[in-house]
Design an enzyme around this catalytic site. Structure first.
Site, PDB file in Angstrom:
ATOM      1  N   ARG A 264      -6.990  -4.761   1.878  1.00  0.00           N
ATOM      2  CA  ARG A 264      -7.743  -5.991   2.140  1.00  0.00           C
ATOM      3  C   ARG A 264      -8.814  -6.222   1.078  1.00  0.00           C
ATOM      4  NH1 ARG A 264      -8.511  -4.828   8.583  1.00  0.00           N
ATOM      5  NH2 ARG A 264      -6.480  -5.620   9.295  1.00  0.00           N
TER       6      ARG A 264
ATOM      7  N   ASP B 119      -2.032  -9.697   8.977  1.00  0.00           N
ATOM      8  CA  ASP B 119      -1.326  -8.422   9.015  1.00  0.00           C
ATOM      9  C   ASP B 119       0.170  -8.651   8.821  1.00  0.00           C
ATOM     10  OD1 ASP B 119      -3.645  -7.050   9.364  1.00  0.00           O
ATOM     11  OD2 ASP B 119      -3.217  -6.324  11.379  1.00  0.00           O
TER      12      ASP B 119
ATOM     13  N   ASP C 127       0.825  -1.206   0.000  1.00  0.00           N
ATOM     14  CA  ASP C 127       0.000   0.000   0.000  1.00  0.00           C
ATOM     15  C   ASP C 127       0.866   1.267   0.000  1.00  0.00           C
ATOM     16  OD1 ASP C 127      -2.624   1.072  -0.043  1.00  0.00           O
ATOM     17  OD2 ASP C 127      -2.505   1.527   2.087  1.00  0.00           O
TER      18      ASP C 127
ATOM     19  N   SER D 271      -3.165   4.805  16.305  1.00  0.00           N
ATOM     20  CA  SER D 271      -3.183   6.113  15.670  1.00  0.00           C
ATOM     21  C   SER D 271      -4.608   6.593  15.457  1.00  0.00           C
ATOM     22  CB  SER D 271      -2.444   6.049  14.329  1.00  0.00           C
ATOM     23  OG  SER D 271      -3.077   5.112  13.479  1.00  0.00           O
TER      24      SER D 271
ATOM     25  N   ARG E 252       4.688  -3.471  17.433  1.00  0.00           N
ATOM     26  CA  ARG E 252       5.880  -2.926  16.773  1.00  0.00           C
ATOM     27  C   ARG E 252       6.705  -2.091  17.738  1.00  0.00           C
ATOM     28  NH1 ARG E 252       4.913  -1.808  10.523  1.00  0.00           N
ATOM     29  NH2 ARG E 252       6.730  -0.494  10.882  1.00  0.00           N
TER      30      ARG E 252
ATOM     31  N   ASP F 121     -12.458  -3.417  10.821  1.00  0.00           N
ATOM     32  CA  ASP F 121     -12.424  -4.874  10.965  1.00  0.00           C
ATOM     33  C   ASP F 121     -13.526  -5.370  11.897  1.00  0.00           C
ATOM     34  OD1 ASP F 121     -11.183  -3.588  13.080  1.00  0.00           O
ATOM     35  OD2 ASP F 121      -9.505  -4.986  13.229  1.00  0.00           O
TER      36      ASP F 121
ATOM     37  N   ASP G  61       2.657  -7.314  10.084  1.00  0.00           N
ATOM     38  CA  ASP G  61       3.458  -7.237  11.306  1.00  0.00           C
ATOM     39  C   ASP G  61       3.458  -8.557  12.074  1.00  0.00           C
ATOM     40  OD1 ASP G  61       3.534  -4.546  10.642  1.00  0.00           O
ATOM     41  OD2 ASP G  61       1.985  -3.992  12.081  1.00  0.00           O
TER      42      ASP G  61
END
Length: 409
Positions: free
Chosen positions: A81, A97, A45, A220, A211, A183, A99
């Protein structure tokens, strides 16, 4: 491209995912489900850290059929997605994901469960790595979990196995207008409209990674996004579940997990303007969905805060938040012949807009490390015995006599 239908399409939306992406992809390659029974659709992305190049390098060397899409940044996880879902060919789809990573037997176990139970959604046990993860829904493996009595409603992340036929038949997509909670909306719709939910709890299927750079997407965004998320989820529930106990049970999730954190002790540090704006945003949601049945499904401090919001009493809400911020423990008080149990938070018994019933313990709570249970019949009998013992002590102190039969009341 193979003509056979894979069991699973693993959809990976990736943005600035290095170096976490390396372990993520290694975990897909390490699956005990054979490579020929799965495919990967990876969507870069708009990354600038080498994510796209690494995906293409991986696709060129892996035995798993892999398609890589590189696109301009969409601003959130929903776009990638949806692109991956549109390209998926598998009987099932799993949204992984970039991560995070799988346990080695994850896909094999979840596919087997979905096939055996005939369910449209399969949850695999999740544990946190460098972050917390929900635990209450992983107590046992079940082929068909009840949405209303189980805790699966408290895990609405997208990291689950979905039967693709369900998603295609309902035309399901992630809401790209939502910047958080998209989600939850997607997963709750699958729960409500699909043919059942299974839980694989005896094996760790998914490792949810925190992370080190703190850039995890759920950390965020402004508070306005949380209200958008709560509003969308509550509307979805109301659309598919008529008023009554079942709707009340599901409404606990958006109220407690999405809305209430905006009215925690952190509100004490925020400006009057932000406080008032939050009250204005929450008021219509409570007006639409707040019921006595819903109130009794909440802990006392949750119920009190929401009642303050519903009544527009920011002043009382701030008093309760100060009590919580100072980590004070509410006293326990029993009242009435039935021995109902109340927790003494601010304004208890004052006859304000916070009625006595708002302070009653109606679900199991924890006060510090002490478990507080809802009084039952046995608790009521014990309460009556305590009343008799207290009366006897008072009588003895006054030089009076009570018959022993009273002690057996």
């Amino acid at each position: 491209m193979s003509n056979s239908t894979p069991d699973v399409t693993v959809v990976i939306g990736a943005y600035e995912a290095m170096p976490y992406l390396i372990r993520c992809l290694e975990s897909v390659e390490a699956q005990t489900l054979p490579a020929g029974r799965m495919e990967i659709v990876a969507v870069d992305d708009g990354s600038t850290d080498g994510t796209g190049a690494y995906l293409e390098e991986f696709a060129a060397r892996t035995a798993i059929e892999t398609r890589v899409v590189r696109q301009a940044n969409s601003g959130g996880p929903s776009g990638p997605r949806n692109v991956g879902l549109g390209l998926a060919r598998g009987r099932y789809v799993f949204f992984l994901d970039a991560d995070d990573y799988f346990g080695e037997e994850a896909l094999e176990r979840m596919v087997a469960m979905g096939d055996r139970a005939g369910t449209d959604v399969v949850l695999g046990k999740v544990v946190g790595v460098n972050r917390g993860a929900a635990k209450s829904m992983w107590k046992e493996t079940v082929e068909r979990a009840d949405l209303y009595s189980s805790n699966i409603k408290f895990t609405l992340s997208a990291q689950k196995l979905f039967r693709r036929d369900l998603l295609v038949r309902l035309g399901m997509r992630f809401d790209e207008e939502l910047r958080t909670g998209e989600d939850a909306l997607f997963t709750m719709e699958a729960y409500l409209r699909g043919n059942g939910v299974s839980v694989v709890a005896d094996y760790t299927c998914y490792y949810l990674v925190g992370r080190d750079d703190g850039k995890h997407v759920t950390k965020s965004g402004s508070y306005l996004l949380r209200f958008d998320s709560a509003r969308a989820l509550m509307k979805l529930i109301a659309t598919h579940v008529p008023p009554g106990p079942k709707r009340d049970t599901l409404m606990v999730r958006p109220l407690v997990i999405t809305l209430l954190p905006q009215f925690g002790p952190g509100l004490l540090r925020q400006s009057d303007e932000v406080r008032q704006r939050k009250m204005e945003l929450a008021a219509p949601l409570l007006e639409a969905y707040w019921t006595p049945g819903l109130a009794r499904r909440l802990k006392v401090q949750e119920r009190l805060r929401l009642l303050c919001i519903a009544e527009g009493r920011l002043d009382l809400l701030l008093d309760i938040l100060r009590f919580m911020h100072e980590k004070k423990k509410p006293r326990q008080v029993r009242k009435g012949l039935r021995g109902r149990l109340y927790l003494v938070y601010p304004h208890f018994g004052e006859g304000t807009v916070l009625p006595l019933s708002a302070y009653e313990v109606t679900v199991t709570e924890w006060i510090g490390r002490k478990r507080v249970e809802v009084p039952g019949r046995q608790s009521t009998a014990a309460f009556l015995r305590r009343l008799v013992r207290k009366a006897r002590r008072t009588a003895r102190a006054a030089g009076l006599h009570m018959p022993r039969s009273a002690h057996r009341a």
